[in-house]
Motif scaffolding. Structure first.
Motif, mmCIF file in Angstrom:
data_model
loop_
_atom_site.group_PDB
_atom_site.id
_atom_site.type_symbol
_atom_site.label_atom_id
_atom_site.label_comp_id
_atom_site.label_asym_id
_atom_site.label_seq_id
_atom_site.Cartn_x
_atom_site.Cartn_y
_atom_site.Cartn_z
ATOM 1 N N GLY A 1 -5.205 -6.236 -0.770
ATOM 2 C CA GLY A 1 -5.428 -5.015 0.007
ATOM 3 C C GLY A 1 -5.815 -5.312 1.438
ATOM 4 N N ARG B 1 -3.947 -4.184 4.862
ATOM 5 C CA ARG B 1 -4.681 -3.487 5.920
ATOM 6 C C ARG B 1 -4.430 -4.162 7.266
ATOM 7 N NH1 ARG B 1 -9.451 -4.736 4.584
ATOM 8 N NH2 ARG B 1 -9.809 -3.028 3.116
ATOM 9 N N GLU C 1 -5.814 -0.522 0.121
ATOM 10 C CA GLU C 1 -6.422 -1.425 1.107
ATOM 11 C C GLU C 1 -7.797 -1.904 0.670
ATOM 12 O OE1 GLU C 1 -4.297 -0.005 5.276
ATOM 13 O OE2 GLU C 1 -6.448 0.299 5.006
#
Length: 284
Positions: free
Chosen positions: A17, A21, A49
């Motif tokens: 995640g 991001r 994320e």
């Protein structure tokens, strides 16, 4: 690396995640903008994320497309597969007996593999074990894990897999620490039989066996034994789990480590002399 499979999987999901991001931020997109570009609600983007929810392979592809980062797709998908299936708990698999505790060491995987690169620091690899040595080693794990005692079937499964060594078209490049020769499973007689078997294996044309002596200067020491199946998969084991590494960048690091270890090993007459020396020490 965490040895608890569930916590390790959670950490891997959070790491994945975090990488997604970073791609979004590098593309100068807000969570809402990425959600609109990928056709999903912004709250799902946030959950992915933050490692709360796993993406799908399709999610990763459209995410990278929206961020103009298509080159990242193979590595990210490999990371996703680690999250989904890389951590296999021994205790779960062993409920039906040790013969089912295989991880990646299945007959199908062995048949599909052309080159095996194997490093072990305190045990003889399963492909080269005698039945007596395998039974002594598996007996410990049956007691440790509290599994049903199916030792005869478990040994038979391992002996069946060994036939792959005698078949053509496969290579086995093996590096052992001298400590693996000196770690007993069973009696001195069992250990002697195992070392004799190792001497036989060394004579096979498709087997390269190197041994790293105990008291030498060396450039590196790994933290665990590991197997590399072609260039597709790296497998290693902790006391509670089988871990499978599929991410290309990590596989490359294991391959580099293996080459480093090969450089510290002795081969041929020197390797045979080490085995014979340990055999002599077993004789009272």
């Amino acid at each position: 690396m965490a040895t608890n499979p569930s916590s390790a999987a959670q950490a891997a999901r959070r790491a994945l995640g975090g990488r997604l991001r970073d791609l979004r931020k590098s593309a100068d997109l807000t969570i809402r903008q990425l959600g609109q570009a990928t056709g999903q609600h912004y709250t799902r983007v946030s959950k992915i994320e933050n490692g709360i929810q796993s993406p799908t392979e399709r999610d990763i592809r459209i995410w990278c497309r929206a961020c103009a980062a298509d080159a990242e797709v193979p590595d990210l998908i490999a990371s996703l597969r680690v999250v989904d299936s890389a951590y296999v708990e021994f205790r779960r698999d062993s409920r039906a007996g040790m013969k089912r505790v295989l991880g990646p060491h299945t007959l199908q995987r062995y048949q599909q593999t052309s080159v095996f690169r194997i490093y072990e620091h305190n045990v003889i690899p399963g492909l080269f074990q005698t039945a007596e040595y395998a039974a002594a080693m598996l007996g410990f794990w049956i007691r440790f894990l509290g599994t049903s005692n199916d030792i005869e079937d478990a040994v038979a499964v391992r002996m069946e897999r060994q036939r792959i060594v005698q078949r053509g078209g496969k290579r086995f490049v093996v590096v052992l620490e001298e400590q693996a020769l000196r770690t007993w499973f069973g009696t001195a007689e069992v250990q002697a039989g195992q070392l004799g078997r190792l001497l036989e294996i060394m004579s096979l044309p498709n087997v390269s066996l190197g041994i790293i002596p105990l008291m030498i200067e060396r450039p590196g020491v790994p933290s665990a034994g590991f197997w590399i199946f072609d260039d597709d998969l790296v497998a290693l084991e902790t006391p509670t789990a089988s871990i499978q590494v599929t991410q290309p960048s990590e596989r490359h690091l294991y391959a580099r480590m293996f080459e480093t270890l090969k450089g510290s090993a002795v081969y041929g007459k020197q390797a045979r002399a080490l085995i014979i020396q340990v055999l002599a020490e077993l004789d009272p």
